[in-house]
Scaffold this motif. Structure first.
Motif, PDB file in Angstrom:
ATOM      1  N   VAL A  96     -54.274  -6.395   1.210  1.00 18.61           N
ATOM      2  CA  VAL A  96     -54.243  -5.018   1.717  1.00 18.61           C
ATOM      3  C   VAL A  96     -52.863  -4.406   1.567  1.00 18.61           C
ATOM      4  N   ARG A  97     -52.809  -3.078   1.724  1.00 17.98           N
ATOM      5  CA  ARG A  97     -51.569  -2.332   1.492  1.00 17.98           C
ATOM      6  C   ARG A  97     -50.955  -1.743   2.751  1.00 17.98           C
ATOM      7  N   GLU A  98     -51.728  -1.715   3.838  1.00 24.65           N
ATOM      8  CA  GLU A  98     -51.237  -1.110   5.082  1.00 24.65           C
ATOM      9  C   GLU A  98     -50.886  -2.203   6.096  1.00 24.65           C
ATOM     10  N   PRO A  99     -50.065  -1.883   7.097  1.00 20.96           N
ATOM     11  CA  PRO A  99     -49.652  -2.897   8.081  1.00 20.96           C
ATOM     12  C   PRO A  99     -50.726  -3.274   9.093  1.00 20.96           C
ATOM     13  N   VAL A 100     -51.755  -2.444   9.223  1.00 20.07           N
ATOM     14  CA  VAL A 100     -52.880  -2.726  10.121  1.00 20.07           C
ATOM     15  C   VAL A 100     -54.163  -2.680   9.294  1.00 20.07           C
ATOM     16  N   ALA A 101     -55.064  -3.610   9.581  1.00 20.87           N
ATOM     17  CA  ALA A 101     -56.336  -3.646   8.852  1.00 20.87           C
ATOM     18  C   ALA A 101     -57.500  -3.833   9.816  1.00 20.87           C
ATOM     19  N   LEU A 102     -58.578  -3.144   9.523  1.00 16.59           N
ATOM     20  CA  LEU A 102     -59.843  -3.357  10.220  1.00 16.59           C
ATOM     21  C   LEU A 102     -60.636  -4.413   9.461  1.00 16.59           C
ATOM     22  N   ALA A 103     -61.200  -5.368  10.189  1.00 21.20           N
ATOM     23  CA  ALA A 103     -62.023  -6.410   9.577  1.00 21.20           C
ATOM     24  C   ALA A 103     -63.478  -6.149   9.907  1.00 21.20           C
TER      25      ALA A 103
END
Length: 220
Positions: A96-103
């Motif tokens: 991923v590219r962002e610091p927060v991710a939804l799983a």
């Protein structure tokens, strides 16, 4: 809501739904692949979508299906550990590219945008925001993660080799904010957001809900 990535695990097969040999993500609900519903919601929240599969065959089937739109396909990295949901999550978070991710899981076609946006908002300075039921059951595959600490914790669990589960990830991760499903029900009455399609009865239930919402054509 700050910018987030979305990781969708799609490594399962459709055998329990009577479609052996077919990726679970492509099992049809109201004439559409299960994963297409999840992708629609994910696309409304992020420009960085990652779909994780467990084999080249699954990757080829998904690419051929035309359902991925702008999502990137990632294969499980077997060098990190055995095939399991935790491996899928770690493989996805690595891309991923962002610091927060939804799983998310590919088999939750009724996933709520409002619930996901709320989880992404309330993670704040914590390492994860995870729904929790009154009986203690948690929903690690409908949750928000701070990518770097989640990756580090996930790799440690996989390297340890014992019970490499998503629950073990949460124990290792710490600084986890658990969100009561009673709170989330205000955003999604009935909590159909957590409906996993694991059996034909689940598929029928999801279809009934979609028909009630007039999102399923009567002839399909």
């Amino acid at each position: 809501m700050d910018r987030v990535s979305v990781v969708i695990l799609a490594g399962g097969q459709g055998s329990r739904l009577g479609q052996a040999g077919r990726p679970k993500a492509l099992v049809e609900l109201c004439g559409r692949p299960l994963i297409s519903y999840v992708l629609d919601v994910a696309d409304s929240l992020s420009r960085d979508l990652v779909v994780v599969v467990s084999s080249e065959e699954q990757a080829s089937a998904l690419e051929s299906s035309g359902t991925l739109a702008g999502a990137r396909l990632v294969l499980d990295d077997p060098s990190l550990g055995p095939t399991c949901p935790l491996l899928g999550l770690v493989s996805g978070l690595s891309a991923v590219r962002e610091p927060v991710a939804l799983a998310l899981a590919c088999d939750t076609p009724l996933v709520s945008r409002s619930v996901l946006a709320f989880l992404a908002d309330v993670i704040s300075h914590m390492n994860a925001a995870v729904p929790s039921w009154p009986n203690g059951y948690v929903e690690p595959l409908q949750a928000a993660y701070r990518v770097r600490p989640a990756l580090e914790a996930g790799r440690r669990v996989l390297e340890a080799g014992e019970s490499p589960s998503l629950r073990a990830l949460l124990r290792e991760l710490r600084r986890v904010r658990y969100i009561s499903t009673a709170v989330l029900e205000q955003l999604d009455p009935g909590l159909s957001t957590f409906l996993n399609v694991n059996a034909p009865a689940d598929l029928r239930r999801a279809e009934a809900i979609l028909r009630a919402r007039r999102r399923c054509a009567r002839g399909s």
